[in-house]
Design a protein around this motif. Structure first.
Motif, PDB file in Angstrom:
ATOM      1  N   ARG A  59       7.448   4.164   3.631  1.00  0.00           N
ATOM      2  CA  ARG A  59       7.068   3.247   4.874  1.00  0.00           C
ATOM      3  C   ARG A  59       6.302   3.855   5.736  1.00  0.00           C
ATOM      4  N   ILE A  60       5.136   3.338   6.099  1.00  0.00           N
ATOM      5  CA  ILE A  60       4.256   3.918   7.144  1.00  0.00           C
ATOM      6  C   ILE A  60       4.665   3.370   8.515  1.00  0.00           C
ATOM      7  N   GLY A  61       5.572   4.057   9.284  1.00  0.00           N
ATOM      8  CA  GLY A  61       6.001   3.466  10.704  1.00  0.00           C
ATOM      9  C   GLY A  61       6.221   2.132  10.413  1.00  0.00           C
ATOM     10  N   SER A  62       5.815   1.311  11.250  1.00  0.00           N
ATOM     11  CA  SER A  62       6.163  -0.011  10.991  1.00  0.00           C
ATOM     12  C   SER A  62       5.064  -0.979  10.516  1.00  0.00           C
ATOM     13  N   LYS A  63       4.142  -0.280  10.099  1.00  0.00           N
ATOM     14  CA  LYS A  63       2.694  -1.218   9.561  1.00  0.00           C
ATOM     15  C   LYS A  63       2.988  -1.360   7.955  1.00  0.00           C
ATOM     16  N   ALA A  64       3.709  -0.784   7.315  1.00  0.00           N
ATOM     17  CA  ALA A  64       3.319  -1.237   5.572  1.00  0.00           C
ATOM     18  C   ALA A  64       4.673  -0.443   5.131  1.00  0.00           C
ATOM     19  N   TYR A  65       5.037  -1.106   4.002  1.00  0.00           N
ATOM     20  CA  TYR A  65       6.067  -0.374   2.929  1.00  0.00           C
ATOM     21  C   TYR A  65       5.417  -0.813   1.464  1.00  0.00           C
ATOM     22  N   GLY A  66       5.370   0.100   0.715  1.00  0.00           N
ATOM     23  CA  GLY A  66       4.857  -0.024  -0.824  1.00  0.00           C
ATOM     24  C   GLY A  66       5.119   1.106  -1.379  1.00  0.00           C
ATOM     25  N   ARG A  67       4.768   0.914  -2.748  1.00  0.00           N
ATOM     26  CA  ARG A  67       4.457   2.030  -3.784  1.00  0.00           C
ATOM     27  C   ARG A  67       2.948   2.642  -3.733  1.00  0.00           C
ATOM     28  N   SER A  82      -2.609   5.211  -5.157  1.00  0.00           N
ATOM     29  CA  SER A  82      -3.569   6.275  -5.194  1.00  0.00           C
ATOM     30  C   SER A  82      -3.863   6.812  -3.934  1.00  0.00           C
ATOM     31  N   ILE A  83      -4.120   8.332  -3.946  1.00  0.00           N
ATOM     32  CA  ILE A  83      -4.399   8.830  -2.785  1.00  0.00           C
ATOM     33  C   ILE A  83      -5.875   9.380  -2.899  1.00  0.00           C
ATOM     34  N   GLY A  84      -6.794   8.918  -2.160  1.00  0.00           N
ATOM     35  CA  GLY A  84      -8.151   9.124  -2.264  1.00  0.00           C
ATOM     36  C   GLY A  84      -8.593  10.166  -0.923  1.00  0.00           C
ATOM     37  N   LEU A  85      -9.980  10.305  -0.732  1.00  0.00           N
ATOM     38  CA  LEU A  85     -10.465  11.192   0.198  1.00  0.00           C
ATOM     39  C   LEU A  85     -10.545  10.474   1.492  1.00  0.00           C
ATOM     40  N   ARG A  86     -10.509   9.144   1.318  1.00  0.00           N
ATOM     41  CA  ARG A  86     -10.687   8.388   2.672  1.00  0.00           C
ATOM     42  C   ARG A  86      -9.523   7.720   2.946  1.00  0.00           C
ATOM     43  N   SER A  87      -8.889   7.227   1.872  1.00  0.00           N
ATOM     44  CA  SER A  87      -7.705   6.416   2.397  1.00  0.00           C
ATOM     45  C   SER A  87      -6.723   6.207   1.134  1.00  0.00           C
ATOM     46  N   THR A  88      -5.367   5.816   1.528  1.00  0.00           N
ATOM     47  CA  THR A  88      -4.308   5.966   0.496  1.00  0.00           C
ATOM     48  C   THR A  88      -4.071   4.494   0.275  1.00  0.00           C
ATOM     49  N   ARG A  89      -3.654   4.240  -0.831  1.00  0.00           N
ATOM     50  CA  ARG A  89      -3.552   2.495  -1.440  1.00  0.00           C
ATOM     51  C   ARG A  89      -2.125   2.412  -1.680  1.00  0.00           C
ATOM     52  N   LEU A  90      -1.579   1.254  -1.064  1.00  0.00           N
ATOM     53  CA  LEU A  90      -0.241   0.909  -1.428  1.00  0.00           C
ATOM     54  C   LEU A  90      -0.120  -0.136  -1.975  1.00  0.00           C
ATOM     55  N   ARG A  91       0.990  -0.491  -2.897  1.00  0.00           N
ATOM     56  CA  ARG A  91       1.134  -1.953  -3.409  1.00  0.00           C
ATOM     57  C   ARG A  91       2.444  -2.579  -2.874  1.00  0.00           C
ATOM     58  N   THR A 130       0.588  -7.319  -2.783  1.00  0.00           N
ATOM     59  CA  THR A 130      -0.606  -7.034  -2.118  1.00  0.00           C
ATOM     60  C   THR A 130      -0.982  -5.652  -2.079  1.00  0.00           C
ATOM     61  N   LEU A 131      -2.232  -5.353  -1.893  1.00  0.00           N
ATOM     62  CA  LEU A 131      -2.642  -3.822  -1.527  1.00  0.00           C
ATOM     63  C   LEU A 131      -3.063  -3.614  -0.266  1.00  0.00           C
ATOM     64  N   VAL A 132      -2.471  -2.846   0.119  1.00  0.00           N
ATOM     65  CA  VAL A 132      -2.557  -2.167   1.395  1.00  0.00           C
ATOM     66  C   VAL A 132      -3.426  -0.856   1.427  1.00  0.00           C
ATOM     67  N   ILE A 133      -4.682  -0.863   2.190  1.00  0.00           N
ATOM     68  CA  ILE A 133      -5.620   0.263   2.305  1.00  0.00           C
ATOM     69  C   ILE A 133      -5.215   0.978   3.606  1.00  0.00           C
ATOM     70  N   ILE A 134      -4.685   2.213   3.698  1.00  0.00           N
ATOM     71  CA  ILE A 134      -4.558   2.824   4.899  1.00  0.00           C
ATOM     72  C   ILE A 134      -5.223   4.248   5.169  1.00  0.00           C
ATOM     73  N   ASN A 165      -6.490   9.126   8.208  1.00  0.00           N
ATOM     74  CA  ASN A 165      -6.208   9.670   9.417  1.00  0.00           C
ATOM     75  C   ASN A 165      -5.133   9.135  10.306  1.00  0.00           C
ATOM     76  N   ILE A 166      -5.271   7.681  10.083  1.00  0.00           N
ATOM     77  CA  ILE A 166      -3.889   7.105  10.601  1.00  0.00           C
ATOM     78  C   ILE A 166      -2.637   7.416   9.966  1.00  0.00           C
ATOM     79  N   LEU A 167      -2.722   7.612   8.603  1.00  0.00           N
ATOM     80  CA  LEU A 167      -1.520   7.934   7.684  1.00  0.00           C
ATOM     81  C   LEU A 167      -0.999   9.176   8.325  1.00  0.00           C
ATOM     82  N   MET A 168      -1.913  10.118   8.692  1.00  0.00           N
ATOM     83  CA  MET A 168      -1.310  11.601   9.003  1.00  0.00           C
ATOM     84  C   MET A 168      -0.764  11.407  10.316  1.00  0.00           C
TER      85      MET A 168
END
Length: 165
Positions: A117-125, A128-137, A142-146, A149-152
């Motif tokens: 769970r990322i704060g109150s923004k998203a919850y998912g599995r 992938s963890i990429g160089l620019r973003s992390t993807r949550l299902r 639905t796919l959430v791309i965070i 820098n926001i994630l950290m």
């Protein structure tokens, strides 16, 4: 005599360039040995480290070779310094996302497959963890791309024991 002098200059320039490339490879191996103790998933970081060191030492080799050929490199180094600062300011978000990815890979607060769970923004599995973003299902598939820098900068709750429905 002039041909011998020119051949000596070219040989000195080429050997200094090759030396910089060998030094870059050596430093990459030293970093690999040092980071092996701290990073569990080294295969994700090693190609990035290798490319960055290779680019830096190719640039250094070109500068040293130009200096050995007799060119004045003071102006070139000043231009590279000012250009580097301009690029750093222009790429501030990209660099912060890259630093976030490196922080995630080094600290490993979560890994692929964990439910977070990322704060109150998203919850998912984590998919992938990429160089620019992390993807949550999410649970709604639905796919959430965070961006990293926001994630950290957010509160991350890891509940990796959750089973998939």
């Amino acid at each position: 005599f002039l041909q011998l002098w020119l051949a000596t200059k070219l040989c000195k320039a080429c050997s200094s360039f090759v030396f910089c490339l060998i030094l870059g490879d050596f430093l990459c191996l030293v970093c690999l040995i040092i980071f092996r103790k701290f990073i569990k998933n080294l295969s994700d970081i090693y190609p990035l480290l290798q490319k960055l060191l290779f680019f830096g030492f190719v640039l250094l080799g070109c500068v040293v070779a130009a200096n050995n050929l007799g060119y004045s490199i003071g102006g070139l180094l000043t231009t590279l310094g000012i250009g580097g600062a301009a690029i750093a300011f222009a790429a501030q978000n990209t660099l912060s996302n890259l630093w976030g990815a490196v922080s995630i890979l080094l600290d490993q607060p979560f890994k692929e497959g964990d439910w977070i769970r990322i704060g109150s923004k998203a919850y998912g599995r984590v998919e992938s963890i990429g160089l620019r973003s992390t993807r949550l299902r999410t649970e709604q598939n639905t796919l959430v791309i965070i961006p990293n820098n926001i994630l950290m900068n957010e509160y991350v709750e890891n509940s990796f024991q959750k089973t998939c429905k």
